[in-house]
Design a protein around this motif. Structure first.
Motif, PDB file in Angstrom:
ATOM      1  N   ALA A 214      -2.281  -5.658  -6.117  1.00 15.40           N
ATOM      2  CA  ALA A 214      -2.555  -4.954  -7.419  1.00 15.40           C
ATOM      3  C   ALA A 214      -1.657  -5.972  -8.223  1.00 15.40           C
ATOM      4  CB  ALA A 214      -2.419  -3.602  -7.503  1.00 15.40           C
ATOM      5  N   ASP A 236      -3.252  -0.742  -3.111  1.00 16.68           N
ATOM      6  CA  ASP A 236      -1.929  -1.520  -3.270  1.00 16.68           C
ATOM      7  C   ASP A 236      -0.783  -0.217  -2.855  1.00 16.68           C
ATOM      8  OD1 ASP A 236       0.920  -2.341  -3.855  1.00 16.68           O
ATOM      9  OD2 ASP A 236      -0.247  -4.014  -4.221  1.00 16.68           O
ATOM     10  N   ALA A 242      -0.685  -0.157  -8.829  1.00 14.67           N
ATOM     11  CA  ALA A 242      -2.172   0.516  -8.553  1.00 14.67           C
ATOM     12  C   ALA A 242      -2.353   1.354  -9.687  1.00 14.67           C
ATOM     13  CB  ALA A 242      -2.098   0.974  -6.927  1.00 14.67           C
ATOM     14  N   VAL A 253      -9.119   2.629  -8.081  1.00 22.86           N
ATOM     15  CA  VAL A 253      -7.671   1.893  -7.927  1.00 22.86           C
ATOM     16  C   VAL A 253      -7.015   2.956  -7.220  1.00 22.86           C
ATOM     17  CG1 VAL A 253      -5.836   0.977  -9.019  1.00 22.86           C
ATOM     18  CG2 VAL A 253      -7.992   0.592  -9.947  1.00 22.86           C
ATOM     19  N   ALA A 255      -3.440   3.711  -4.737  1.00 21.10           N
ATOM     20  CA  ALA A 255      -2.152   3.724  -4.366  1.00 21.10           C
ATOM     21  C   ALA A 255      -1.985   4.383  -2.953  1.00 21.10           C
ATOM     22  CB  ALA A 255      -0.953   4.365  -5.086  1.00 21.10           C
TER      23      ALA A 255
END
Length: 385
Positions: A214, A236, A242, A253, A255
């Protein structure tokens, strides 16, 4: 083409909300060369709005006028444009191409039993492969044009608005063949009295691109992928990076740690991955997790020696990497276009992903001695019923 279909469905739903009449223009057959190939579609509204394309821009104006007539009459209309005829240049068909383009105009409406856009809407957001069949009478353009009558998914769902008989049996058999061959076809069925031609259009799901990383260099990659209509998932391990606001064009997106990534992803034959976290341990852990899923493309950012080291460490840890699996891993990632800055590197990566997923060499078209488009897709195969 999947992005075009998604845009058309969205535009159709917006037109329905506004109470506007619409028609779907479909390139059903091409003889010779043309800018768009069979299966290309465009939505036309009564107020002249166009979504999608059936040519490089020269057929749209005339197609709009004829579509408005089809809407008024509420029946499908087959229109033919001959770019080999100098007279057709008068209506703006001077493409520099040398072919005959057949376009079917179908009035649409939520009341119709077989509305192709309503059916496609039902599969929006799902990773289905679909085959949609559009029937037309190529020999007698003034005869009734059946239009779109079948939609089948690889999940086994079927919408068939075609009466029982030899034609239905033959078409459904060819639908199965399209799934097996992973390609569209144009076929004509002869019952002794008339010939009915079918565009059997095969539509795979949009390409799904998993991007591990990211950082700022990922942003142009996501933007280009979004323009192409690819569904991008940015992952990420750093929550501060992220963030949705950093990647507004991404589909998702996330994490997540490498071992958690696959909880958010359903890999399939139309999924590619690019590892560019700049974190060696994250990349190798995710590569190890992705390996059993046999993705058609996995790219690894960095020099060749980095990938070689990763593969060796995976082998040392007991992960067997077969030659077939290794052939699907690309490192250094991207085509050699002299890329330097992040935007150019993103273009290089996207180009390589597209070439691999399409089974294309990624070379200059001028070095290709054959036709740009596969002529087998344009040839009509005749069947006696």
């Amino acid at each position: 083409m999947q992005k075009e279909l998604e845009d058309i469905v969205k535009a159709y739903l917006a037109a329905v909300e506004q109470g506007l009449q619409t028609a779907l223009a479909t390139v059903v057959h091409v003889e010779g060369s043309a800018y768009r190939q069979p299966g290309a579609r465009m939505l036309i509204t009564e107020n002249g709005a166009l979504t999608g394309a059936i040519s490089g821009g020269c057929l749209e104006g005339d197609a709009l006028r004829k579509a408005q007539l089809a809407m008024m009459q509420q029946k499908p209309m087959l229109v033919t444009y001959d770019t080999t005829d100098e007279d057709d240049a008068a209506v703006g068909v001077g493409l520099g191409c040398n072919g005959v383009i057949h376009i079917l105009l179908e009035p649409l409406g939520p009341h119709l039993a077989m509305n192709p856009l309503t059916l496609l809407q039902q599969h929006a957001g799902r990773r289905d492969t679909t085959v949609m069949v559009t029937l037309f009478n190529l020999e007698q353009r003034s005869a009734p044009q059946p239009g779109t009558c079948i939609l089948v998914t690889d999940g086994g769902e079927r919408q068939v608005h075609l009466e029982d008989g030899p034609l239905r049996t033959a078409v459904l058999s060819d639908v199965c063949a399209a799934f097996s061959a992973r390609r569209s076809a144009v076929k004509t069925y002869d019952n002794g009295r008339e010939q009915i031609t079918a565009l059997i259009a095969w539509h795979p799901p949009a390409l799904q691109l998993l991007i591990a990383g990211a950082g700022n260099d990922v942003q142009p990659l996501v933007k280009i992928a979004a323009i192409l209509g690819w569904h991008t998932i940015v992952v990420d391990g750093r929550p501060a990076y992220a963030q949705r606001q950093r990647f507004p064009e991404a589909t998702r997106v996330i994490a997540a740690k490498p071992v958690e990534v696959l909880q958010h992803l359903q890999p399939d034959d139309y999924t590619a991955a690019v590892l560019m976290t700049h974190n060696y341990n994250y990349d190798i852990a995710l590569l190890t997790a992705l390996l059993p899923h046999h993705l058609p493309y996995t790219g690894v950012l960095g020099p060749a020696r980095k990938l070689q080291r990763m593969l060796q460490e995976m082998e040392d840890a007991g992960t067997v990497v077969s030659p077939e699996q290794q052939a699907r891993i690309y490192g250094p990632v991207g085509l050699d276009i002299g890329a330097d800055v992040p935007e150019e590197i993103a273009l290089s990566i996207i180009s390589e992903v597209k070439a691999v997923m399409a089974g294309a060499p990624g070379d200059s078209l001028r070095n290709n001695p054959s036709a740009i488009h596969q002529r087998a897709r344009q040839q009509i195969i005749q069947k006696q019923l």
